[in-house]
Design a protein around this motif. Structure first.
Motif, PDB file in Angstrom:
ATOM      1  N   UNK A 134      55.354 135.365 118.987  1.00  0.00           N
ATOM      2  CA  UNK A 134      54.567 134.212 119.430  1.00  0.00           C
ATOM      3  C   UNK A 134      55.317 132.916 119.150  1.00  0.00           C
ATOM      4  N   UNK A 135      55.366 132.040 120.154  1.00  0.00           N
ATOM      5  CA  UNK A 135      56.154 130.813 120.028  1.00  0.00           C
ATOM      6  C   UNK A 135      55.369 129.618 120.538  1.00  0.00           C
ATOM      7  N   UNK A 136      55.256 128.604 119.698  1.00  0.00           N
ATOM      8  CA  UNK A 136      54.692 127.315 120.076  1.00  0.00           C
ATOM      9  C   UNK A 136      55.812 126.286 119.956  1.00  0.00           C
ATOM     10  N   UNK A 137      56.123 125.617 121.042  1.00  0.00           N
ATOM     11  CA  UNK A 137      57.258 124.689 121.104  1.00  0.00           C
ATOM     12  C   UNK A 137      56.729 123.279 121.299  1.00  0.00           C
ATOM     13  N   UNK A 138      57.251 122.329 120.516  1.00  0.00           N
ATOM     14  CA  UNK A 138      56.880 120.923 120.652  1.00  0.00           C
ATOM     15  C   UNK A 138      58.152 120.108 120.824  1.00  0.00           C
ATOM     16  N   UNK A 139      58.213 119.339 121.908  1.00  0.00           N
ATOM     17  CA  UNK A 139      59.356 118.457 122.151  1.00  0.00           C
ATOM     18  C   UNK A 139      58.861 117.053 122.491  1.00  0.00           C
ATOM     19  N   UNK A 140      59.760 116.084 122.403  1.00  0.00           N
ATOM     20  CA  UNK A 140      59.431 114.703 122.728  1.00  0.00           C
ATOM     21  C   UNK A 140      60.122 114.273 124.010  1.00  0.00           C
ATOM     22  N   UNK A 141      59.358 113.773 124.966  1.00  0.00           N
ATOM     23  CA  UNK A 141      59.938 113.359 126.244  1.00  0.00           C
ATOM     24  C   UNK A 141      60.903 112.190 126.083  1.00  0.00           C
ATOM     25  N   UNK A 142      60.750 111.407 124.995  1.00  0.00           N
ATOM     26  CA  UNK A 142      61.617 110.243 124.770  1.00  0.00           C
ATOM     27  C   UNK A 142      62.613 110.480 123.630  1.00  0.00           C
ATOM     28  N   UNK A 143      62.823 111.724 123.294  1.00  0.00           N
ATOM     29  CA  UNK A 143      63.789 112.080 122.248  1.00  0.00           C
ATOM     30  C   UNK A 143      65.204 111.801 122.763  1.00  0.00           C
ATOM     31  N   UNK A 144      65.966 111.013 122.018  1.00  0.00           N
ATOM     32  CA  UNK A 144      67.350 110.731 122.384  1.00  0.00           C
ATOM     33  C   UNK A 144      68.347 111.522 121.551  1.00  0.00           C
ATOM     34  N   UNK A 145      67.909 112.029 120.396  1.00  0.00           N
ATOM     35  CA  UNK A 145      68.797 112.841 119.558  1.00  0.00           C
ATOM     36  C   UNK A 145      68.987 114.242 120.126  1.00  0.00           C
ATOM     37  N   UNK A 146      67.884 114.860 120.513  1.00  0.00           N
ATOM     38  CA  UNK A 146      67.927 116.150 121.203  1.00  0.00           C
ATOM     39  C   UNK A 146      67.231 115.924 122.549  1.00  0.00           C
ATOM     40  N   UNK A 147      67.977 115.429 123.534  1.00  0.00           N
ATOM     41  CA  UNK A 147      67.360 114.904 124.752  1.00  0.00           C
ATOM     42  C   UNK A 147      66.661 115.971 125.586  1.00  0.00           C
ATOM     43  N   UNK A 148      65.543 115.581 126.198  1.00  0.00           N
ATOM     44  CA  UNK A 148      64.803 116.489 127.060  1.00  0.00           C
ATOM     45  C   UNK A 148      65.663 116.988 128.216  1.00  0.00           C
ATOM     46  N   UNK A 149      66.610 116.168 128.662  1.00  0.00           N
ATOM     47  CA  UNK A 149      67.488 116.554 129.770  1.00  0.00           C
ATOM     48  C   UNK A 149      68.663 117.408 129.318  1.00  0.00           C
ATOM     49  N   UNK A 150      68.826 117.600 128.012  1.00  0.00           N
ATOM     50  CA  UNK A 150      69.956 118.342 127.487  1.00  0.00           C
ATOM     51  C   UNK A 150      71.150 117.445 127.201  1.00  0.00           C
ATOM     52  N   UNK A 151      72.237 118.029 126.716  1.00  0.00           N
ATOM     53  CA  UNK A 151      73.425 117.256 126.374  1.00  0.00           C
ATOM     54  C   UNK A 151      73.584 117.121 124.876  1.00  0.00           C
ATOM     55  N   UNK A 152      74.438 116.203 124.454  1.00  0.00           N
ATOM     56  CA  UNK A 152      74.733 116.045 123.030  1.00  0.00           C
ATOM     57  C   UNK A 152      73.833 115.053 122.318  1.00  0.00           C
ATOM     58  N   UNK A 153      73.225 114.128 123.022  1.00  0.00           N
ATOM     59  CA  UNK A 153      72.326 113.173 122.402  1.00  0.00           C
ATOM     60  C   UNK A 153      73.063 112.035 121.716  1.00  0.00           C
ATOM     61  N   UNK A 154      72.288 111.110 121.197  1.00  0.00           N
ATOM     62  CA  UNK A 154      72.818 109.972 120.449  1.00  0.00           C
ATOM     63  C   UNK A 154      72.271 110.031 119.033  1.00  0.00           C
ATOM     64  N   UNK A 155      72.985 109.379 118.090  1.00  0.00           N
ATOM     65  CA  UNK A 155      72.624 109.514 116.690  1.00  0.00           C
ATOM     66  C   UNK A 155      72.699 108.169 115.986  1.00  0.00           C
ATOM     67  N   UNK A 156      71.702 107.907 115.160  1.00  0.00           N
ATOM     68  CA  UNK A 156      71.688 106.667 114.389  1.00  0.00           C
ATOM     69  C   UNK A 156      72.496 106.805 113.098  1.00  0.00           C
TER      70      UNK A 156
END
Length: 323
Positions: A194-216
């Motif tokens: 069983x899997x419940x997944x939560x993501x953020x549409x405005x996440x830039x670290x682990x972007x919804x569109x994929x890729x490497x992201x940006x980091x502070x």
């Protein structure tokens, strides 16, 4: 008399387990609790002593449901306490929470989730072995109900939750990764989980569109050695692993989140995409001073516990609703 090698190996393994149990018991069975009500423990895993912190409400007797909360990359077990508020839920609902520490130099620790992150990935740390050993020790000690062991995590800890679900599917009753990702090359889990997944549409670290992201945080290179897959890939992965032939229609759309669910699955799959969510634990606290602010209109910990509470392992080891 010379003992056969196989018997020597069994004796050595038994001695190692006893040593692990004694170390674990001596570390967290005493009266000392810190200001968060946590006791500290250690588990011998491989050739390494690994640490964790545990919150077990007063008066809780016998094996209980166990929630393992995995901190984000660059954090430690204490971050999980601060971010999630699971301790208060544990008191209300009668479960134990464990906050293990990843690996690294100093206080900034990571998990080896396969393609992320940093120290643990680069050093090939056996975090699957650690989590498996941790579960075994807590079950043997009568703390954890072996049919009700759950894993959740934030960011790198969420990625590790995905990996734990895949590789420890015979021990874990459900997972709930928060603002993490998969990478697209994962093998199917041996058993449905069983899997419940939560993501953020405005996440830039682990972007919804994929890729490497940006980091502070100041780092010289991305913490991952392969780009993150888009957020929907995690939902697709567990849909396939859990034998879901389709989705429940229509999907649920609110001002706060979009919810997609698998239909006809061997084990349930749910995906909450938080519309205004960034790289933070929804409804919780910031994991660090520079971290993103969490949304306040979605309580991830409550949603996760309600999902976990309805899941248990069957006798065959497959995840099945308990009610």
């Amino acid at each position: 008399m010379t003992l056969p090698v196989s018997r020597l190996a069994r004796l050595a393994l038994g001695a190692a387990l006893v040593t692990s149990l004694i170390a674990c018991a001596s570390a967290d069975a005493g009266p000392f609790r810190d200001r968060d009500g946590l006791t500290q423990g250690e588990v011998s895993s491989g050739a390494t002593l690994r640490s964790y912190e545990m919150y077990r409400p007063d008066g809780l007797k016998g094996p209980s449901p166990l929630v393992i909360m995995l901190h984000g990359g660059g954090g430690n077990g204490k971050n999980g306490v601060k971010m999630t508020g699971f301790n208060a839920l544990a008191v209300t609902h009668g479960f134990t929470v464990v906050y293990p520490d990843g690996s690294g130099r100093g206080r900034f620790l990571t998990w080896n989730a396969g393609h992320c992150c940093q120290y643990a990935m680069e050093e090939g740390i056996d975090d699957i072995g650690f989590l498996s050993d941790l579960i075994d020790v807590l079950v043997v000690r009568g703390i954890a109900d072996p049919d009700r062991v759950y894993v959740t995590g934030m960011s790198n800890g969420a990625m590790m939750s995905h990996r734990a679900g895949r590789e420890l599917s015979g021990k874990i009753a459900a997972i709930a990764p928060v603002v993490g990702a998969v990478f697209g090359d994962e093998k199917p889990a041996a058993l449905p989980v069983p899997a419940l997944i939560i993501t953020g549409a405005k996440d830039e670290n682990v972007p919804a569109a994929g890729g490497n992201g940006t980091f502070k945080r100041r780092i010289t290179k991305p913490p991952n050695d392969m780009p993150y897959a888009p957020a929907g890939a995690a939902f697709d992965y567990w849909m396939a692993s859990n034998g879901c032939p389709g989705e429940t229609r229509p999907k649920t759309v609110t001002d706060v989140y979009t919810l997609r669910r698998g239909a006809g699955c061997k084990s349930p799959v749910q995906w909450y995409e938080i519309i205004h969510g960034a790289h933070a634990w929804p409804g919780g606290s910031k994991g660090s001073r520079r971290g993103d602010a969490p949304v306040e209109d979605f309580d991830a910990s409550q949603v996760i516990w309600e999902f976990f509470e309805s899941q248990s392992r069957s006798i065959t080891g497959r995840g099945q609703p308990s009610r």
